[in-house]
Design a protein around this motif. Sequence first.
Motif, PDB file in Angstrom:
ATOM      1  N   ALA A   3     -31.988  47.418 -69.873  1.00 55.31           N
ATOM      2  CA  ALA A   3     -30.954  47.887 -68.948  1.00 55.31           C
ATOM      3  C   ALA A   3     -30.567  49.321 -69.274  1.00 55.31           C
ATOM      4  O   ALA A   3     -30.598  49.748 -70.419  1.00 55.31           O
ATOM      5  CB  ALA A   3     -29.736  46.982 -69.027  1.00 55.31           C
ATOM      6  N   ILE A   4     -30.239  50.065 -68.250  1.00 55.64           N
ATOM      7  CA  ILE A   4     -29.886  51.467 -68.400  1.00 55.64           C
ATOM      8  C   ILE A   4     -28.402  51.634 -68.144  1.00 55.64           C
ATOM      9  O   ILE A   4     -27.884  51.165 -67.143  1.00 55.64           O
ATOM     10  CB  ILE A   4     -30.681  52.334 -67.396  1.00 55.64           C
ATOM     11  N   LEU A   5     -27.712  52.294 -69.047  1.00 52.18           N
ATOM     12  CA  LEU A   5     -26.291  52.569 -68.851  1.00 52.18           C
ATOM     13  C   LEU A   5     -26.144  53.798 -67.964  1.00 52.18           C
ATOM     14  O   LEU A   5     -26.553  54.896 -68.322  1.00 52.18           O
ATOM     15  CB  LEU A   5     -25.596  52.787 -70.193  1.00 52.18           C
ATOM     16  N   GLN A   6     -25.586  53.598 -66.760  1.00 50.87           N
ATOM     17  CA  GLN A   6     -25.460  54.678 -65.803  1.00 50.87           C
ATOM     18  C   GLN A   6     -24.105  55.379 -65.914  1.00 50.87           C
ATOM     19  O   GLN A   6     -23.102  54.728 -66.191  1.00 50.87           O
ATOM     20  CB  GLN A   6     -25.588  54.111 -64.380  1.00 50.87           C
ATOM     21  N   PRO A   7     -24.062  56.690 -65.671  1.00 53.53           N
ATOM     22  CA  PRO A   7     -22.758  57.336 -65.491  1.00 53.53           C
ATOM     23  C   PRO A   7     -22.064  56.686 -64.291  1.00 53.53           C
ATOM     24  O   PRO A   7     -22.703  56.425 -63.277  1.00 53.53           O
ATOM     25  CB  PRO A   7     -23.141  58.797 -65.195  1.00 53.53           C
ATOM     26  N   THR A   8     -20.799  56.406 -64.414  1.00 54.58           N
ATOM     27  CA  THR A   8     -20.127  55.649 -63.354  1.00 54.58           C
ATOM     28  C   THR A   8     -19.799  56.527 -62.155  1.00 54.58           C
ATOM     29  O   THR A   8     -19.334  57.655 -62.298  1.00 54.58           O
ATOM     30  CB  THR A   8     -18.832  55.005 -63.883  1.00 54.58           C
ATOM     31  N   MET A   9     -20.061  55.994 -60.957  1.00 51.08           N
ATOM     32  CA  MET A   9     -19.706  56.674 -59.720  1.00 51.08           C
ATOM     33  C   MET A   9     -19.424  55.608 -58.665  1.00 51.08           C
ATOM     34  O   MET A   9     -20.273  54.755 -58.396  1.00 51.08           O
ATOM     35  CB  MET A   9     -20.832  57.590 -59.243  1.00 51.08           C
ATOM     36  N   LEU A  10     -18.232  55.648 -58.103  1.00 52.77           N
ATOM     37  CA  LEU A  10     -17.825  54.696 -57.074  1.00 52.77           C
ATOM     38  C   LEU A  10     -17.964  55.340 -55.706  1.00 52.77           C
ATOM     39  O   LEU A  10     -17.555  56.486 -55.501  1.00 52.77           O
ATOM     40  CB  LEU A  10     -16.373  54.265 -57.307  1.00 52.77           C
ATOM     41  N   LEU A  11     -18.535  54.597 -54.757  1.00 58.81           N
ATOM     42  CA  LEU A  11     -18.612  55.043 -53.370  1.00 58.81           C
ATOM     43  C   LEU A  11     -17.798  54.077 -52.525  1.00 58.81           C
ATOM     44  O   LEU A  11     -18.059  52.872 -52.510  1.00 58.81           O
ATOM     45  CB  LEU A  11     -20.067  55.069 -52.886  1.00 58.81           C
ATOM     46  N   ILE A  12     -16.786  54.597 -51.824  1.00 60.99           N
ATOM     47  CA  ILE A  12     -15.963  53.795 -50.922  1.00 60.99           C
ATOM     48  C   ILE A  12     -16.338  54.179 -49.491  1.00 60.99           C
ATOM     49  O   ILE A  12     -16.255  55.353 -49.115  1.00 60.99           O
ATOM     50  CB  ILE A  12     -14.465  54.020 -51.164  1.00 60.99           C
ATOM     51  N   ILE A  13     -16.771  53.200 -48.713  1.00 60.54           N
ATOM     52  CA  ILE A  13     -17.192  53.443 -47.334  1.00 60.54           C
ATOM     53  C   ILE A  13     -16.184  52.753 -46.431  1.00 60.54           C
ATOM     54  O   ILE A  13     -16.057  51.525 -46.440  1.00 60.54           O
ATOM     55  CB  ILE A  13     -18.605  52.898 -47.088  1.00 60.54           C
ATOM     56  N   ALA A  14     -15.437  53.545 -45.656  1.00 62.47           N
ATOM     57  CA  ALA A  14     -14.323  52.983 -44.892  1.00 62.47           C
ATOM     58  C   ALA A  14     -14.088  53.799 -43.630  1.00 62.47           C
ATOM     59  O   ALA A  14     -14.537  54.943 -43.508  1.00 62.47           O
ATOM     60  CB  ALA A  14     -13.056  52.961 -45.740  1.00 62.47           C
ATOM     61  N   HIS A  15     -13.370  53.203 -42.686  1.00 64.43           N
ATOM     62  CA  HIS A  15     -13.017  53.890 -41.445  1.00 64.43           C
ATOM     63  C   HIS A  15     -11.938  54.942 -41.700  1.00 64.43           C
ATOM     64  O   HIS A  15     -11.168  54.847 -42.668  1.00 64.43           O
ATOM     65  CB  HIS A  15     -12.524  52.878 -40.411  1.00 64.43           C
ATOM     66  N   HIS A  16     -11.866  55.919 -40.815  1.00 68.07           N
ATOM     67  CA  HIS A  16     -10.925  57.023 -40.992  1.00 68.07           C
ATOM     68  C   HIS A  16      -9.477  56.554 -40.954  1.00 68.07           C
ATOM     69  O   HIS A  16      -8.595  57.195 -41.510  1.00 68.07           O
ATOM     70  CB  HIS A  16     -11.151  58.088 -39.909  1.00 68.07           C
ATOM     71  N   HIS A  17      -9.215  55.409 -40.317  1.00 67.04           N
ATOM     72  CA  HIS A  17      -7.844  54.902 -40.200  1.00 67.04           C
ATOM     73  C   HIS A  17      -7.486  53.928 -41.321  1.00 67.04           C
ATOM     74  O   HIS A  17      -6.405  53.341 -41.301  1.00 67.04           O
ATOM     75  CB  HIS A  17      -7.662  54.202 -38.849  1.00 67.04           C
ATOM     76  N   ASP A  18      -8.372  53.774 -42.301  1.00 67.43           N
ATOM     77  CA  ASP A  18      -8.176  52.769 -43.358  1.00 67.43           C
ATOM     78  C   ASP A  18      -7.265  53.324 -44.455  1.00 67.43           C
ATOM     79  O   ASP A  18      -7.718  53.943 -45.421  1.00 67.43           O
ATOM     80  CB  ASP A  18      -9.531  52.360 -43.946  1.00 67.43           C
TER      81      ASP A  18
END
Length: 273
Positions: A3-18
């Motif tokens: 397993a490879i330890l990845q640098p953490t990066m979160l992607l949030i995909i949401a509507h403009h009104h959220d």
Amino acid sequence: MPAILQPTMLLIIAHHHDAEARWLCKILKESYNQPLHLLMPEALGIDYSISLQLKNDGLHHASVFFHEGKVLLDCNDVTYAINRLSYIDPIVWKHTNADERAYATNELNAFFPALIHSLKCPVSNRIYNGALYGDNSFAAKWGMHLYAHGIPVDALLTDATGKLYEKLRTIPAEKINRLMYTNNQVILPPGQEPIINFEAIKQCILKKDEPETLEFIFIKKQNNSPQLVQITKTPSLSCYGNMFAQTIYNHINNLRYDHINGDTQRNTLAAAC
């Protein structure tokens, strides 16, 4: 392959009104210094551009260029994705003719599932049948699962006419109980009194081992016993305060995966001969 330890990066995909998605971004940045990006389908071509390559061997690839800051995000860099999309209504096409608007709407609602499908990381709200919210029967399946374990279920659980929301608006806040299931944990809003029979409900939910992030909303009946009235893939995140943000932060920063056999929603297809 280890397993490879990845640098953490979160992607949030949401509507403009959220507003809930924006709230989560603010909390994770200010309280946890969590690297993340917010992607809104309605801003495609305005705030960002996407490059998407679809191959017949299942090894799809995507990259997102954010115009502000001139940041290029590769799909391989994303550690965890929170998908809060449902039906995409392209606001920038509102003043075009009906045929052009329908074409743009169909394209966007096909494009974003392909983008999410290309991510090699865990996704909170997975893509089914190549469509946003493609698993339309998920609420009914969950309702039957809980009902089979003796938990009352409201007849409006699967209603799509708006009657469910009308009913919820008439229920006093003190009569509503929430719980969220995420990353094989069940969390409650801070300060909420425990639901009667909570442990049984919790074990029933955990037993299903669902890969989604879900919110269950119960109403208290006259004897204060809970009745399930709604299940949603887009929880009211702010109701859970830092508890949800901490859960997500811990999960992201403890993830280990590899790109070949790792934790991915995609099944790699055999190469065409």
